[in-house]
Enzyme design. Sequence first.
Site, short mmCIF file in Angstrom:
data_model
loop_
_atom_site.label_atom_id
_atom_site.label_comp_id
_atom_site.label_asym_id
_atom_site.label_seq_id
_atom_site.Cartn_x
_atom_site.Cartn_y
_atom_site.Cartn_z
N CYS A 272 0.80 -1.23 0.00
CA CYS A 272 0.00 0.00 0.00
C CYS A 272 0.83 1.27 0.00
CB CYS A 272 -0.94 0.02 1.22
SG CYS A 272 -2.29 -1.16 1.11
N LEU A 273 1.61 1.50 1.05
CA LEU A 273 2.24 2.80 1.25
C LEU A 273 3.17 3.22 0.11
CD1 LEU A 273 3.03 2.97 5.07
CD2 LEU A 273 0.95 3.56 3.83
#
Length: 440
Positions: A272-273
Site C-alpha cells: 500500500c504505502l
Amino acid sequence: MKEGILDRIRTRDALVGVVGLGYVGLPLSMVFAESGFTVAGFDVDANLVATLNDGRSHIEGVADKSIADRIAQGVFTASNNFDSLVDCDVIIICVPTPLRKTRDPDMAFVIQATQEVASRLRPSQLVVLESTSYPGTTRDLLVPLAEAHGLVVGLDVFLAFSPERVDPGRSDWTTKNTPKVVGGITPSCLDVAVELYESVLDTVVPVSSPEVAELTKIYENTFRSVNIGLANELLLICDRLGLDVWEVIEAAASKPFGFMKFTPGPGLGGHCLPVDPHYLSWKLRGLNYTARFIELASEVNTEMPAFWVRKVQDALNEQGKALNGSTVLVLGIAYKPDVADLRESPSLDILSLLSEKGAALTFHDPLISAVQHNGLELNRVRDLSSALDAADCTILVTDHTAYDIEAISSRANCLVNTRGPGSTLFGHPRIQQEVATAAP
C-alpha cells in the site's frame, strides 16, 4: 431487481464470487463463508487454486484448517474457470494494482478482471471493486462495461467500490472488525452493497460515491506516507545536527494533544504505502496539478535505503575497514515486523546497494528462508550468533519481535539500527560486551 438481490443477501442464498485470492480476497472469502454464504473464489494462478482446494493456505492469518473446513462444508471452492462467474449474485474484485517502473498505475490486473466479469454480467448482480485505485476507476471502468451489455446501472445491475483496509500481521484489526467504507454508483447500488457488507462485517461506513471511497483509501495511506517521510527527514536533520532523533521523537510524543508519533526507518514497504499515493499523484497530473506533498514524501522515503547504506559505510570506516570486501549481515528483510512478506521491502534495495558496493552479504529473517532480487540469491544464515560474530557490520532493517535488540547490540562488531537507538549512527562503534545470553 433490487429487492431480489437484497432478499438473496438477507437469506444468505446469494452466491458470492471473489476474484483474486491473495492477501485481500482469501481472508474476505473466509469471512463470507464463515458467515453463512457460499463463496466461489477465482484466480488466474492454477497452482494457487490447486493449493487452496487441497485445504492449504498461502496467507498469514488464514489457517489451513479454516480453508479445509469451509471446503468440507461445501461453502468454499477455488477455480481458474471464470465462466462460473455468471452463477454469482455478488462479485467482488480483489486483484493487485501495482506500479510500473515509471511509477504510473499498472491497471492490467483490474482491466483483465473487469473484462472477465463483464463478459458474464447478467441482471440482478452486485459487482464491487476492492482493488485500490485512483478516484474515478469504478465509474470509468465498470459502468461502460455494464452499459455495453444493455444493463442499466442501479436498476438491472449494481456497482460499488469498497476499499480493502487489510494490515497483514495484525490480530487486533481484521477483515471482520475493520470499518468498511462503501460507495455506490447510484443510491440503489449503495443500498445493495451496504446490505451485503453489513451482513458479515461489524461496521460499514456508507459514503456518497465510489470516488469518495476511492480517495478515502488513498488519502489514508498518503497520510501515513507523508508523515513517515517527515519522520525520515527529521532523521536526516538530526544526522546533520548531531542529535538523537529517537530522543527528539519521544520528547515530542509526550505532548498529549496535537501530535501523532511516527518513526523513521529504512523506507516504505508493503502493498500500500509505496504504491497508493502515486495513483492519486498520477491522476492529478492529468488535471494539471502537482501533488507536492506526495512527491516530496516519496522522494525522501525512496532515498532512505541509500542513507542507511552510507551509515554502514561510515561505521566500517571508523574501524578502518572498507565496505568493499567487508561482511555485512542484514537482519530482517520482510517489509514489516512479524510477516513473511517481501513486497516492496526496503531491505531489498539495501541488499542491492550493498552488493553494488562490493559487500559480502549474509542475511537473517526468522520468517523468510531465501531471497532472490536483482541477480542476488541468498539463503538465510542458520546460526545467527555465529553470523553476528563473523560480520564486520550488522544492519537491523526489520525489527521482528523475535530479535533481542539488546543482545544483538552487545554481540555485533558494529550495529546500524534503522529502527531505533543503539546503533553506530554517527560513526562511534559500540564497545563490545560479553553477554551470557546469545542473540537469537
